[in-house]
Design a protein around this motif. Sequence first.
Motif, mmCIF file in Angstrom:
data_model
loop_
_atom_site.group_PDB
_atom_site.id
_atom_site.type_symbol
_atom_site.label_atom_id
_atom_site.label_comp_id
_atom_site.label_asym_id
_atom_site.label_seq_id
_atom_site.Cartn_x
_atom_site.Cartn_y
_atom_site.Cartn_z
ATOM 1 N N HIS A 1 19.997 -27.840 1.377
ATOM 2 C CA HIS A 1 19.490 -26.633 0.911
ATOM 3 C C HIS A 1 18.175 -26.492 0.250
ATOM 4 C CE1 HIS A 1 21.452 -28.920 -2.659
ATOM 5 N NE2 HIS A 1 20.456 -28.174 -3.267
ATOM 6 N N MET A 2 17.591 -25.285 0.319
ATOM 7 C CA MET A 2 16.339 -25.053 -0.227
ATOM 8 C C MET A 2 16.639 -24.638 -1.771
ATOM 9 S SD MET A 2 13.344 -22.115 0.498
ATOM 10 C CE MET A 2 13.718 -21.032 -0.905
ATOM 11 N N VAL A 3 16.107 -25.064 -2.758
ATOM 12 C CA VAL A 3 16.115 -24.777 -4.056
ATOM 13 C C VAL A 3 15.096 -23.692 -4.536
ATOM 14 C CG1 VAL A 3 16.246 -25.537 -6.494
ATOM 15 C CG2 VAL A 3 16.778 -27.201 -4.529
ATOM 16 N N PHE A 4 15.475 -22.794 -5.030
ATOM 17 C CA PHE A 4 14.910 -21.599 -5.736
ATOM 18 C C PHE A 4 14.137 -22.139 -7.194
ATOM 19 C CE2 PHE A 4 13.375 -17.306 -7.164
ATOM 20 C CZ PHE A 4 12.543 -17.168 -6.002
ATOM 21 N N HIS A 5 13.109 -22.940 -7.090
ATOM 22 C CA HIS A 5 12.907 -23.712 -8.474
ATOM 23 C C HIS A 5 12.550 -22.508 -9.535
ATOM 24 C CE1 HIS A 5 12.136 -27.020 -5.776
ATOM 25 N NE2 HIS A 5 12.479 -27.693 -6.734
ATOM 26 N N PRO A 6 11.852 -21.277 -9.350
ATOM 27 C CA PRO A 6 11.647 -20.432 -10.397
ATOM 28 C C PRO A 6 13.006 -20.127 -11.307
ATOM 29 C CG PRO A 6 10.575 -19.846 -8.382
ATOM 30 C CD PRO A 6 11.500 -20.805 -7.937
ATOM 31 N N LEU A 7 14.064 -20.135 -10.744
ATOM 32 C CA LEU A 7 15.283 -19.818 -11.666
ATOM 33 C C LEU A 7 16.125 -20.862 -12.021
ATOM 34 C CD1 LEU A 7 16.691 -16.844 -9.329
ATOM 35 C CD2 LEU A 7 14.993 -16.876 -11.347
ATOM 36 N N PHE B 1 15.517 -35.471 -20.127
ATOM 37 C CA PHE B 1 16.096 -34.729 -18.846
ATOM 38 C C PHE B 1 14.862 -34.068 -17.966
ATOM 39 C CE2 PHE B 1 19.778 -34.880 -21.718
ATOM 40 C CZ PHE B 1 20.801 -34.576 -20.811
ATOM 41 N N PRO B 2 14.871 -34.510 -17.052
ATOM 42 C CA PRO B 2 13.662 -33.612 -15.907
ATOM 43 C C PRO B 2 14.351 -32.424 -15.609
ATOM 44 C CG PRO B 2 15.010 -35.254 -14.704
ATOM 45 C CD PRO B 2 15.429 -35.423 -16.140
ATOM 46 N N LEU B 3 13.584 -31.439 -14.968
ATOM 47 C CA LEU B 3 14.195 -30.079 -14.442
ATOM 48 C C LEU B 3 13.619 -30.009 -13.115
ATOM 49 C CD1 LEU B 3 16.189 -28.084 -15.474
ATOM 50 C CD2 LEU B 3 14.248 -26.632 -16.017
ATOM 51 N N LYS B 4 14.067 -30.734 -11.942
ATOM 52 C CA LYS B 4 13.336 -30.545 -10.707
ATOM 53 C C LYS B 4 14.362 -30.133 -9.736
ATOM 54 C CE LYS B 4 9.797 -31.339 -8.086
ATOM 55 N NZ LYS B 4 8.518 -30.733 -8.453
ATOM 56 N N THR B 5 15.661 -30.578 -9.911
ATOM 57 C CA THR B 5 16.714 -30.335 -8.999
ATOM 58 C C THR B 5 17.801 -29.551 -9.651
ATOM 59 O OG1 THR B 5 17.927 -32.178 -9.294
ATOM 60 C CG2 THR B 5 15.999 -32.307 -8.025
ATOM 61 N N SER C 1 7.286 -23.675 -16.561
ATOM 62 C CA SER C 1 8.542 -24.161 -16.583
ATOM 63 C C SER C 1 9.032 -24.557 -18.061
ATOM 64 C CB SER C 1 8.678 -25.695 -15.513
ATOM 65 O OG SER C 1 8.438 -25.312 -14.285
ATOM 66 N N GLY C 2 8.088 -24.941 -18.573
ATOM 67 C CA GLY C 2 8.498 -25.434 -20.091
ATOM 68 C C GLY C 2 8.681 -24.236 -20.794
ATOM 69 N N VAL C 3 7.953 -23.181 -20.717
ATOM 70 C CA VAL C 3 8.160 -21.866 -21.586
ATOM 71 C C VAL C 3 9.317 -21.270 -21.193
ATOM 72 C CG1 VAL C 3 7.153 -19.370 -21.929
ATOM 73 C CG2 VAL C 3 5.685 -21.612 -21.949
ATOM 74 N N GLU C 4 9.678 -21.157 -19.848
ATOM 75 C CA GLU C 4 10.890 -20.726 -19.182
ATOM 76 C C GLU C 4 12.082 -21.311 -19.586
ATOM 77 O OE1 GLU C 4 9.291 -18.347 -15.361
ATOM 78 O OE2 GLU C 4 10.322 -20.109 -14.893
ATOM 79 N N VAL C 5 12.208 -22.822 -19.843
ATOM 80 C CA VAL C 5 13.317 -23.452 -20.120
ATOM 81 C C VAL C 5 13.599 -23.264 -21.605
ATOM 82 C CG1 VAL C 5 12.204 -25.536 -20.432
ATOM 83 C CG2 VAL C 5 14.676 -25.478 -19.701
ATOM 84 N N ALA C 6 12.408 -23.230 -22.463
ATOM 85 C CA ALA C 6 12.507 -23.146 -23.962
ATOM 86 C C ALA C 6 13.154 -21.753 -24.304
ATOM 87 C CB ALA C 6 11.193 -23.582 -24.542
ATOM 88 N N GLY C 7 12.666 -20.716 -23.384
ATOM 89 C CA GLY C 7 13.225 -19.778 -23.839
ATOM 90 C C GLY C 7 14.679 -19.195 -23.548
ATOM 91 N N THR D 1 2.177 -23.255 -6.671
ATOM 92 C CA THR D 1 3.227 -22.374 -6.734
ATOM 93 C C THR D 1 3.882 -21.672 -5.504
ATOM 94 O OG1 THR D 1 1.670 -20.555 -6.545
ATOM 95 C CG2 THR D 1 1.802 -21.497 -8.815
ATOM 96 N N GLY D 2 5.023 -21.042 -5.646
ATOM 97 C CA GLY D 2 5.842 -20.574 -4.670
ATOM 98 C C GLY D 2 5.044 -19.665 -3.598
ATOM 99 N N GLN D 3 4.369 -18.714 -4.176
ATOM 100 C CA GLN D 3 3.724 -17.696 -3.457
ATOM 101 C C GLN D 3 2.747 -18.362 -2.360
ATOM 102 O OE1 GLN D 3 0.825 -15.067 -5.393
ATOM 103 N NE2 GLN D 3 1.315 -15.883 -7.502
ATOM 104 N N PHE D 4 1.745 -19.171 -3.126
ATOM 105 C CA PHE D 4 0.758 -20.176 -2.127
ATOM 106 C C PHE D 4 1.495 -21.096 -1.268
ATOM 107 C CE2 PHE D 4 -2.130 -18.923 -5.482
ATOM 108 C CZ PHE D 4 -3.546 -19.021 -4.598
ATOM 109 N N ALA D 5 2.796 -21.525 -1.497
ATOM 110 C CA ALA D 5 3.517 -22.428 -0.685
ATOM 111 C C ALA D 5 4.019 -21.311 0.417
ATOM 112 C CB ALA D 5 4.638 -22.976 -1.424
ATOM 113 N N GLU D 6 4.499 -20.490 0.138
ATOM 114 C CA GLU D 6 4.732 -19.662 1.296
ATOM 115 C C GLU D 6 3.840 -19.107 2.304
ATOM 116 O OE1 GLU D 6 7.086 -16.129 0.048
ATOM 117 O OE2 GLU D 6 9.050 -17.083 0.516
ATOM 118 N N ARG D 7 2.577 -18.527 1.857
ATOM 119 C CA ARG D 7 1.556 -18.464 2.691
ATOM 120 C C ARG D 7 1.010 -19.551 3.542
ATOM 121 N NH1 ARG D 7 3.592 -14.657 -0.833
ATOM 122 N NH2 ARG D 7 2.814 -12.580 -0.376
#
Length: 682
Positions: free
Chosen positions: A41-47, A127-131, A172-178, A319-325
Amino acid sequence: MAATRLVIVGGGFAGSKCAKTLRKHFSPEACEIVLFNRENHMVFHPLLAEVAGASINPDAVAAPLRQMLPTIHCRTEEVQHIDLNASEIAYHGYDNRPRTMTYDHLVLSCGSAVNLGTVPGMADHAFPLKTIGDAIALRLHIMQLLEKAEVCEDEALKHHYLSFIIVGGGFSGVEVAGEINDLLRGTHRFFHNISDEDLSVTLVHSRDQLLPEITPSLRDFAKTKMERAGINLALNARVQYVISEGVGLADGRFLRGATVVCTVGNSIPLVLERLEVPKERHRLMTQPDMRLVDFDNAWAIGDCAHIINAYDRKPSPPTGQFAERQGRQAADNIVRVMRGEPTRPFRFKPLGQLCAIGAHHAVAELFGQRLSGFPAWFLWRGIYLFKLPSWSRRAKVGFDWAWDLVFPRDLAHPRTDPTERVSTAHYRPGNDIIRQGDPALNFYILVNGEVEVVRIDEASGETLQLGILGPGDFFGEMALIDQRPRSATIRALTPVEVLVMGKNLFSSISNALAPFRHVIAEAIKRRGGALWQRMPMAREILEPQPLSAFLEPCAIEPLTPDHTFADALQCFDEHGSDFCCVINGEGCLEGVVTRTDIFRAIDAGAHAHTPVREFMACDPVVVTDEESCLLAAATMRDHGFKWLPVVESYGTPTLKGYVRAERMLNAVVQRSPEQNRRHAGA
């Protein structure tokens, strides 16, 4: 004529978009497209942070590649080696045997790998947060700590359970802290023994501002809102080490917390690191059209590639937007090459940045416009909802988000009871590895460093040092075998690395492996009685004596690590000693060489010019000249040593000399009452 084969390694944003775009240009008969990805599967990392914070279910951010790319050959074997000159990849097949596959064009979109080894203890305790697995493990860990804190009777320990540290102040750090902060403060009302004051979430960042990718005004807004939400910010703070009790900072501060989450420490995947191609900051350098330097049929895109954006002449961010393009344009360039047309350089004008900061707030920069607060959060959710790769995933995430607005987050804590395994742990000087009275759960093997064994008399409160253990030693076996609480405390004297084995695994190995069982039995026999128990007067005689009373200078002039095997052999031949110390240029002890080491070196093929550092025993067990004679005697007994080096301190092991077991035993015998009576009778 055989169909053209295009191989894509990596199924993230870049790889999946590249495969989908290529299929639009070529039919399955004309072009075979093979995509290798370890997960199916493809992981949607932003979420991922939302998964860790129990806002959405884990399967909502995992898009099955076979359903996304039905006409692509998706394979979950792991690529082990890439031969760019032969246009061939090697991978482990379904039966774990090596196989190869040739290609006409290769696209590398492997992303980045997690590297927590740059900070001592980070890989052991963070704890990492990659997968998705990382997010699920963190989520269940948080739930488990909430349950522990609810029934904890020790206020200090309860606060420790409810203290969380996030390392890294990027997106990633700011989002997981929130998310963690929202989860804790939104659900603690369901626990009778947890108050808002018990909760602590700290975000540690090495720079003076969060989110360096966005404008200063939005950074200030994010900082203010996060602090108001109850998140502690430690800025200009660099993590120096991590232990089970928290993190140590370079400025000397120590932040206590039972949970450390690391969102930094990315590196290049091993399969790409082995490639002998130009790299820039652990990323593959590319030509303007995203081909690898000096190769016409190998391309690199996504986080693993260093691609200059023709729009602003700057490296593309991961970032995801650059990777897609990049995936889309790499596919277009491959089509142009196959048709004999000129390729185009990568060019993309960024659309903006979005980051959720918790409490239904976010910061956003889109098309030059800046937003913050609830509108930015609502926009953040809307954009990411439609960025999900399939309508089924959009429906699932949308439903979870709608549910989250009305109902509290899910507090279910399913127990998985994973199979025990061997893990590693890091400790700093003064840390207790096991405590007297604790239940026996693990068996420990020292890899690096030294620990002391101490016992506290419950009646008098007196602390008795029982010995010192060093690399190669082990502890914890007696309590496991006898099924009783720990009878002593093991405390780190220096930075320590240990292998940790669960009690069930320890029992299985000791029962099945005779040599291991024999070593354990011998250790129990040695440790079965302290010196002052077998010789009752030993403690009374040795305790008042300073260790300096038994200190002797080394009989042989110490060697250095650069001395040779011939030098060591000559020292032993001329002086007849059993050992020789090895010191560095500052006079600090680095190792010892014994007669046994000499013969082992010969068996290993040593020659006259072999450096001493290659066959010496590194990091030997030592005592300081401030330790008691009892501790030195017990340490020699526990290890079966006849002598023990003495240093100035554990932090600065300047060699002072050594002590011998025979000399101590002779002092005990000569001063014992029975011996004195014999002399008197004579």
